[in-house]
Design a protein around this motif. Structure first.
Motif, PDB file in Angstrom:
ATOM      1  N   ASP A 243      48.343   9.269  69.008  1.00  0.00           N
ATOM      2  CA  ASP A 243      48.778   9.406  67.620  1.00  0.00           C
ATOM      3  C   ASP A 243      48.210   8.311  66.722  1.00  0.00           C
ATOM      4  O   ASP A 243      47.780   8.576  65.598  1.00  0.00           O
ATOM      5  CB  ASP A 243      50.309   9.380  67.562  1.00  0.00           C
ATOM      6  CG  ASP A 243      50.828   9.491  66.146  1.00  0.00           C
ATOM      7  OD1 ASP A 243      50.533  10.505  65.477  1.00  0.00           O
ATOM      8  OD2 ASP A 243      51.516   8.554  65.693  1.00  0.00           O
ATOM      9  N   ARG A 244      48.197   7.059  67.218  1.00  0.00           N
ATOM     10  CA  ARG A 244      47.900   5.910  66.375  1.00  0.00           C
ATOM     11  C   ARG A 244      46.434   5.509  66.327  1.00  0.00           C
ATOM     12  O   ARG A 244      45.949   5.016  65.296  1.00  0.00           O
ATOM     13  CB  ARG A 244      48.713   4.697  66.851  1.00  0.00           C
ATOM     14  CG  ARG A 244      50.207   4.772  66.556  1.00  0.00           C
ATOM     15  CD  ARG A 244      50.527   4.239  65.184  1.00  0.00           C
ATOM     16  NE  ARG A 244      50.107   2.860  65.036  1.00  0.00           N
ATOM     17  CZ  ARG A 244      50.819   1.808  65.457  1.00  0.00           C
ATOM     18  NH1 ARG A 244      51.979   2.000  66.077  1.00  0.00           N
ATOM     19  NH2 ARG A 244      50.380   0.586  65.259  1.00  0.00           N
ATOM     20  N   PHE A 245      45.702   5.691  67.427  1.00  0.00           N
ATOM     21  CA  PHE A 245      44.407   5.025  67.509  1.00  0.00           C
ATOM     22  C   PHE A 245      43.199   5.809  67.002  1.00  0.00           C
ATOM     23  O   PHE A 245      42.131   5.211  66.806  1.00  0.00           O
ATOM     24  CB  PHE A 245      44.189   4.481  68.919  1.00  0.00           C
ATOM     25  CG  PHE A 245      44.889   3.162  69.093  1.00  0.00           C
ATOM     26  CD1 PHE A 245      44.243   1.976  68.793  1.00  0.00           C
ATOM     27  CD2 PHE A 245      46.222   3.113  69.487  1.00  0.00           C
ATOM     28  CE1 PHE A 245      44.907   0.759  68.895  1.00  0.00           C
ATOM     29  CE2 PHE A 245      46.898   1.905  69.591  1.00  0.00           C
ATOM     30  CZ  PHE A 245      46.233   0.722  69.288  1.00  0.00           C
TER      31      PHE A 245
ATOM     32  N   THR B 166      56.577  -2.789  71.216  1.00  0.00           N
ATOM     33  CA  THR B 166      55.575  -2.367  72.198  1.00  0.00           C
ATOM     34  C   THR B 166      56.120  -2.503  73.618  1.00  0.00           C
ATOM     35  O   THR B 166      55.927  -1.618  74.458  1.00  0.00           O
ATOM     36  CB  THR B 166      54.295  -3.196  72.034  1.00  0.00           C
ATOM     37  OG1 THR B 166      53.756  -2.983  70.725  1.00  0.00           O
ATOM     38  CG2 THR B 166      53.248  -2.809  73.071  1.00  0.00           C
TER      39      THR B 166
ATOM     40  N   GLY C 120      45.721  -4.206  66.033  1.00  0.00           N
ATOM     41  CA  GLY C 120      45.716  -2.992  66.843  1.00  0.00           C
ATOM     42  C   GLY C 120      45.389  -3.210  68.300  1.00  0.00           C
ATOM     43  O   GLY C 120      46.057  -2.677  69.195  1.00  0.00           O
TER      44      GLY C 120
ATOM     45  N   MET D 126      51.639   7.559  72.077  1.00  0.00           N
ATOM     46  CA  MET D 126      51.426   6.640  70.958  1.00  0.00           C
ATOM     47  C   MET D 126      49.947   6.407  70.728  1.00  0.00           C
ATOM     48  O   MET D 126      49.472   6.409  69.579  1.00  0.00           O
ATOM     49  CB  MET D 126      52.138   5.312  71.227  1.00  0.00           C
ATOM     50  CG  MET D 126      51.971   4.262  70.119  1.00  0.00           C
ATOM     51  SD  MET D 126      50.433   3.304  70.203  1.00  0.00           S
ATOM     52  CE  MET D 126      50.687   2.368  71.718  1.00  0.00           C
TER      53      MET D 126
ATOM     54  N   ARG E  84      46.064   8.837  55.970  1.00  0.00           N
ATOM     55  CA  ARG E  84      45.895   8.475  57.378  1.00  0.00           C
ATOM     56  C   ARG E  84      46.104   6.983  57.602  1.00  0.00           C
ATOM     57  O   ARG E  84      46.407   6.558  58.719  1.00  0.00           O
ATOM     58  CB  ARG E  84      44.515   8.888  57.875  1.00  0.00           C
ATOM     59  CG  ARG E  84      44.289  10.398  57.911  1.00  0.00           C
ATOM     60  CD  ARG E  84      42.926  10.713  58.482  1.00  0.00           C
ATOM     61  NE  ARG E  84      42.812  10.222  59.849  1.00  0.00           N
ATOM     62  CZ  ARG E  84      41.672   9.832  60.405  1.00  0.00           C
ATOM     63  NH1 ARG E  84      40.562   9.836  59.709  1.00  0.00           N
ATOM     64  NH2 ARG E  84      41.643   9.411  61.661  1.00  0.00           N
TER      65      ARG E  84
ATOM     66  N   LYS F 248      49.095   5.059  59.488  1.00  0.00           N
ATOM     67  CA  LYS F 248      49.168   4.786  60.918  1.00  0.00           C
ATOM     68  C   LYS F 248      48.397   3.530  61.295  1.00  0.00           C
ATOM     69  O   LYS F 248      48.270   3.197  62.474  1.00  0.00           O
ATOM     70  CB  LYS F 248      48.645   5.988  61.711  1.00  0.00           C
ATOM     71  CG  LYS F 248      49.534   7.214  61.548  1.00  0.00           C
ATOM     72  CD  LYS F 248      49.043   8.384  62.383  1.00  0.00           C
ATOM     73  CE  LYS F 248      49.975   9.592  62.198  1.00  0.00           C
ATOM     74  NZ  LYS F 248      49.523  10.763  62.995  1.00  0.00           N
ATOM     75  N   PHE F 249      47.871   2.814  60.285  1.00  0.00           N
ATOM     76  CA  PHE F 249      47.126   1.591  60.520  1.00  0.00           C
ATOM     77  C   PHE F 249      48.007   0.402  60.168  1.00  0.00           C
ATOM     78  O   PHE F 249      48.350   0.196  59.010  1.00  0.00           O
ATOM     79  CB  PHE F 249      45.847   1.582  59.672  1.00  0.00           C
ATOM     80  CG  PHE F 249      45.005   0.348  59.854  1.00  0.00           C
ATOM     81  CD1 PHE F 249      44.201   0.204  60.967  1.00  0.00           C
ATOM     82  CD2 PHE F 249      45.023  -0.658  58.908  1.00  0.00           C
ATOM     83  CE1 PHE F 249      43.419  -0.927  61.139  1.00  0.00           C
ATOM     84  CE2 PHE F 249      44.250  -1.800  59.065  1.00  0.00           C
ATOM     85  CZ  PHE F 249      43.441  -1.935  60.185  1.00  0.00           C
ATOM     86  N   ASN F 250      48.433  -0.356  61.185  1.00  0.00           N
ATOM     87  CA  ASN F 250      49.319  -1.508  61.007  1.00  0.00           C
ATOM     88  C   ASN F 250      50.545  -1.170  60.154  1.00  0.00           C
ATOM     89  O   ASN F 250      50.845  -1.845  59.167  1.00  0.00           O
ATOM     90  CB  ASN F 250      48.558  -2.682  60.366  1.00  0.00           C
ATOM     91  CG  ASN F 250      49.335  -3.988  60.434  1.00  0.00           C
ATOM     92  OD1 ASN F 250      50.137  -4.214  61.335  1.00  0.00           O
ATOM     93  ND2 ASN F 250      49.116  -4.849  59.448  1.00  0.00           N
TER      94      ASN F 250
ATOM     95  N   TYR G  54      42.094   3.918  63.955  1.00  0.00           N
ATOM     96  CA  TYR G  54      41.411   2.664  64.272  1.00  0.00           C
ATOM     97  C   TYR G  54      39.954   2.949  64.661  1.00  0.00           C
ATOM     98  O   TYR G  54      39.034   2.241  64.227  1.00  0.00           O
ATOM     99  CB  TYR G  54      42.125   1.945  65.419  1.00  0.00           C
ATOM    100  CG  TYR G  54      43.421   1.288  65.018  1.00  0.00           C
ATOM    101  CD1 TYR G  54      43.453  -0.058  64.667  1.00  0.00           C
ATOM    102  CD2 TYR G  54      44.619   1.989  64.985  1.00  0.00           C
ATOM    103  CE1 TYR G  54      44.635  -0.684  64.300  1.00  0.00           C
ATOM    104  CE2 TYR G  54      45.808   1.381  64.615  1.00  0.00           C
ATOM    105  CZ  TYR G  54      45.809   0.050  64.278  1.00  0.00           C
ATOM    106  OH  TYR G  54      46.984  -0.560  63.905  1.00  0.00           O
TER     107      TYR G  54
END
Length: 337
Positions: free
Chosen positions: A238-240, A52, A12, A235, A96, A99-101, A243
């Motif tokens: 949405d993604r972090f 990315t 991440g 992004m 959820r 969205k992790f890796n 994490y």
């Protein structure tokens, strides 16, 4: 402007490091090289980087695929544990975790037809003394390059390496940090080259003593206010959050540690961290518990040993200044439009 090659394993914070380096006015990102590590197989790692850079609008930055396995490595079961540790989190985070890796979609532009080690050698040797190597995953590609080209060490400007732990407990064994443990033989090769090196251990990034340098939901909210609307900002929003929550609840940290971004930032601003004097660092290769332990030669020992005193170890970080730098840099996305 610091010219760097960024070597990643696409976990991440590697994603954020690529985005940070690609837009920073203090960095000229000569290329990104990929290595199997915490994000899984080399294809996943490489596709994440390519996607990315597309998100960042920087498909001009070359990407070279590298080592698909460590030089020696550990058991297959142990090597896969960091990639699949989210299975232990399903009961708490459920859907959820998607969205992790997540599996990377097929990229829209190609990888270079050149191995990462060859890319490192060719780029450094074409500009002697001008290229800084920044490695934020296992050091397999760097070790292969040094072993393949004996002149390389004398032509690298410096290295910024993420790895090791000296005060903070390890995150793979009590004594060992993941990047070093994942390819201990490679790390030993790299640290024995006599190249001027900054080593970023867990002590200054995955420890609540460095809490000010960690990404929190407040930081994401700050980006919403400070950064123009842009796919990169969207992004991250949405993604972090997942994490942040995993590192808070599973690792007992106040936020998501920014190990990889700190390592990139030190390439052009080493004043962000307090460091030791140059020391020799070696790697333990024996035993399951101690394998991958990073050892700094300090004081005076009776048995012979040691090597080049060229590695400065980070011991503290100005977390607030680093986080301000990170948010200001990410906010540059969208400003040109």
């Amino acid at each position: 402007m610091e010219r760097i090659i960024l070597d990643v394993d696409s976990a991440g914070d590697d994603i954020l490091a690529v985005l940070f380096a690609a837009v920073s006015p203090s960095v000229k990102l000569e290329g990104v090289t990929t290595c199997t590590g915490a994000a899984g197989p080399i294809e996943q790692v490489t596709n994440v980087v390519l996607n990315t850079l597309t998100l960042a609008g920087r498909e001009d930055i070359p990407v070279a695929k590298g080592a698909w396995r460590p030089i020696v490595g550990n058991s297959k079961e142990d090597m896969q544990a960091p990639v699949h540790f989210e299975k232990r989190l399903v009961a708490r985070f459920g859907e959820r975790l998607k969205k992790f890796n997540p599996p990377a979609p097929t990229p829209t532009h190609p990888v270079l037809d050149k191995h990462a080690a060859d890319f490192i050698i060719d780029t450094v040797m074409a500009s002697p003394g001008e290229i800084t190597l920044v490695a934020t995953g296992p050091m397999t590609n760097l070790a292969m390059a040094f072993l393949q080209e004996p002149r390389l060490a004398a032509n690298v400007k410096r290295m910024c390496l993420l790895g090791g732990n000296f005060v903070t407990p390890g995150n793979i064994t009590p004594l060992s940090e993941y990047n070093i443990w994942a390819d201990a033989e490679a790390a030993r090769v790299v640290l024995n080259q006599g190249v001027e090196t900054i080593l970023v251990p867990l002590d200054v990034c995955e420890d609540n003593r460095a809490a000010a340098s960690m990404l929190t939901r407040d930081d994401l909210a700050d980006l919403l206010d400070a950064a123009p609307a842009h796919p990169v900002r969207d992004m991250m929003q949405d993604r972090f959050p997942i994490y942040i929550d995993i590192w808070r609840e599973f690792f007992d940290l106040v936020g998501f540690p920014m190990d990889d971004i700190i390592t990139v930032a030190l390439a052009f601003d080493p004043t962000l961290c307090t460091m030791t004097e140059p020391l020799f660092c070696d790697i333990v290769l024996d035993g399951r518990l101690a394998r991958g332990q990073t050892v700094a030669y300090r004081g005076r020992q009776l048995l012979p040993g040691g090597g080049p005193k060229t590695t400065r170890i980070c011991t503290d970080i100005d977390g607030r200044r680093f986080m301000k730098l990170f948010k200001e840099t990410i906010a540059l996305y969208g400003t040109a439009a």
